[in-house]
Write a protein that holds these residues in place. Structure first.
Motif, short mmCIF file in Angstrom:
data_model
loop_
_atom_site.label_atom_id
_atom_site.label_comp_id
_atom_site.label_asym_id
_atom_site.label_seq_id
_atom_site.Cartn_x
_atom_site.Cartn_y
_atom_site.Cartn_z
N MET A 159 37.99 38.27 49.91
CA MET A 159 36.56 38.25 50.25
C MET A 159 35.80 39.26 49.41
N VAL A 160 34.50 38.97 49.25
CA VAL A 160 33.60 39.85 48.49
C VAL A 160 32.29 39.93 49.26
N HIS A 161 31.70 41.09 49.23
CA HIS A 161 30.40 41.29 49.89
C HIS A 161 29.43 40.22 49.42
N PRO A 162 28.70 39.56 50.34
CA PRO A 162 27.79 38.46 49.95
C PRO A 162 26.79 38.84 48.88
N ALA A 163 26.35 40.10 48.85
CA ALA A 163 25.36 40.50 47.85
C ALA A 163 25.92 40.51 46.44
N LEU A 164 27.25 40.50 46.31
CA LEU A 164 27.86 40.59 44.98
C LEU A 164 28.73 39.38 44.66
N GLN A 165 28.62 38.33 45.45
CA GLN A 165 29.39 37.13 45.17
C GLN A 165 28.84 36.44 43.93
N GLY A 166 29.71 35.69 43.29
CA GLY A 166 29.30 34.96 42.10
C GLY A 166 29.36 35.77 40.82
N ARG A 167 29.94 36.95 40.88
CA ARG A 167 29.99 37.82 39.70
C ARG A 167 31.41 38.07 39.21
N GLY A 168 32.35 37.30 39.70
CA GLY A 168 33.72 37.40 39.21
C GLY A 168 34.57 38.44 39.89
N ILE A 169 34.06 39.08 40.93
CA ILE A 169 34.83 40.14 41.58
C ILE A 169 36.02 39.54 42.34
N GLY A 170 35.80 38.42 42.99
CA GLY A 170 36.91 37.76 43.68
C GLY A 170 38.01 37.37 42.71
N GLN A 171 37.61 36.93 41.53
CA GLN A 171 38.58 36.58 40.50
C GLN A 171 39.37 37.82 40.08
N MET A 172 38.69 38.94 39.93
CA MET A 172 39.39 40.18 39.59
C MET A 172 40.46 40.51 40.63
N ILE A 173 40.10 40.34 41.89
CA ILE A 173 41.03 40.68 42.97
C ILE A 173 42.26 39.78 42.92
N VAL A 174 42.04 38.47 42.77
CA VAL A 174 43.17 37.54 42.74
C VAL A 174 44.02 37.75 41.50
N GLN A 175 43.38 38.01 40.38
CA GLN A 175 44.14 38.28 39.16
C GLN A 175 45.04 39.51 39.32
N ARG A 176 44.50 40.54 39.96
CA ARG A 176 45.31 41.75 40.16
C ARG A 176 46.49 41.45 41.10
N ILE A 177 46.23 40.67 42.15
CA ILE A 177 47.31 40.32 43.08
C ILE A 177 48.40 39.53 42.36
N THR A 178 48.01 38.50 41.63
CA THR A 178 49.01 37.67 40.96
C THR A 178 49.73 38.45 39.87
N ARG A 179 49.03 39.36 39.20
CA ARG A 179 49.68 40.17 38.18
C ARG A 179 50.77 41.06 38.80
N MET A 180 50.46 41.64 39.96
CA MET A 180 51.45 42.49 40.62
C MET A 180 52.66 41.68 41.08
N LEU A 181 52.42 40.47 41.54
CA LEU A 181 53.53 39.64 42.00
C LEU A 181 54.37 39.14 40.84
N THR A 182 53.71 38.63 39.79
CA THR A 182 54.48 38.11 38.66
C THR A 182 55.21 39.21 37.91
N SER A 183 54.70 40.43 37.98
CA SER A 183 55.41 41.55 37.34
C SER A 183 56.73 41.82 38.04
N ARG A 184 56.85 41.34 39.26
CA ARG A 184 58.10 41.47 40.02
C ARG A 184 58.90 40.17 39.99
N ASP A 185 58.54 39.32 39.04
CA ASP A 185 59.24 38.05 38.82
C ASP A 185 59.06 37.09 40.01
N ILE A 186 57.92 37.17 40.68
CA ILE A 186 57.59 36.25 41.76
C ILE A 186 56.51 35.31 41.24
N TYR A 187 56.85 34.03 41.12
CA TYR A 187 55.92 33.06 40.56
C TYR A 187 55.57 31.94 41.55
N ASP A 188 56.31 31.82 42.62
CA ASP A 188 56.01 30.80 43.63
C ASP A 188 54.99 31.40 44.60
#
Length: 246
Positions: A159-188
């Motif tokens: 989730m992202v504060h409504p005032a700042l939605q649409g600016r790619g912040i949610g994408q940053m969050i998901v990218q960081r999560i997936t990066r941390m998981l894939t760095s541990r060899d978790i791809y599913d």
């Protein structure tokens, strides 16, 4: 915004998607349609110690986001407040926690004008110019993942504060999560999406499960002799006593 939780761009990798939409208002569609305004200076933290649960509950409320698949919704369309004890348990048992912070001056109201840019002089300039940190910033985004830390994971509560939605912040969050998981060899990595969230997750690199998997939810009907309890949203079976033969 919130994903599944819902929020803005990006989410889990391929897996199971569900088309049923929760009662809460769509939060991701606006992010995708959006706004090409770049985000303000953001600090992304993966340290669970930086999560202030009171501030996190406030973010849930501002985003009208529920941790429940079937939340209780009032006449105004607001979901029930998140239970603080359960939220503490959920965060503490999450494998990955990502928080996004920005200066309070950048959190806007309904307009595009920062709500705290008031007054004369350069004081606000010095406050904005200082680097954003979890200590001096305001929590404006969140996401977490649950994993067995060996093979699979799923992402929740983006989730992202409504005032700042649409600016790619949610994408940053998901990218960081997936990066941390894939760095541990978790791809599913899985994402449960309603119709309003699918485009967001597709933009984040997710797609339909190539194996054609379908998410199934436990909906066993109780017999007349099986006790039921009310969970606020649904009637649930009382767990059987331990030690019974199968």
């Amino acid at each position: 915004m919130a994903v599944a939780a819902a929020v803005h761009h990006r989410g889990y990798l391929t897996s199971k998607f569900r088309s049923s939409s929760p009662p809460s208002p769509p939060k991701i569609a606006a992010e995708i349609r959006g706004n090409t305004t770049p985000p303000p200076p953001i600090s992304i933290s993966t340290n669970p110690a930086h999560v202030n649960l009171r501030h996190l509950r406030e973010l849930y409320a501002i985003c009208n986001h529920s941790c429940h698949r079937f939340p209780t919704v009032d006449a105004a369309g607001r979901v029930e407040p998140v239970d603080p004890a359960k939220l503490h348990t959920a965060v503490s048992h999450s494998s990955v926690v990502v928080s996004a912070f920005t200066k309070p001056e950048f959190v806007t109201t309904q307009s595009s004008t920062p709500s705290n840019f008031i007054g004369v002089g350069g004081d606000w300039i010095s406050r904005v110019a200082a680097p954003v940190t979890p200590e001096n910033g305001r929590l404006i985004g969140f996401g977490r993942a649950v994993s067995d830390m060996g093979f699979t994971a799923s992402i929740h509560d983006v989730m992202v504060h409504p005032a700042l939605q649409g600016r790619g912040i949610g994408q940053m969050i998901v990218q960081r999560i997936t990066r941390m998981l894939t760095s541990r060899d978790i791809y599913d990595i899985a994402a449960l999406c309603n119709d309003d969230e699918r485009l967001f997750f597709r933009e984040c690199g997710f797609g339909y499960d190539v194996l054609g998997s379908t998410t199934m939810t436990y909906t066993r009907s109780a017999s007349k002799n099986e006790p039921m309890i009310s969970a606020g949203r649904r009637l649930l079976l009382v767990p059987p006593a331990r030690g019974l033969t199968k």
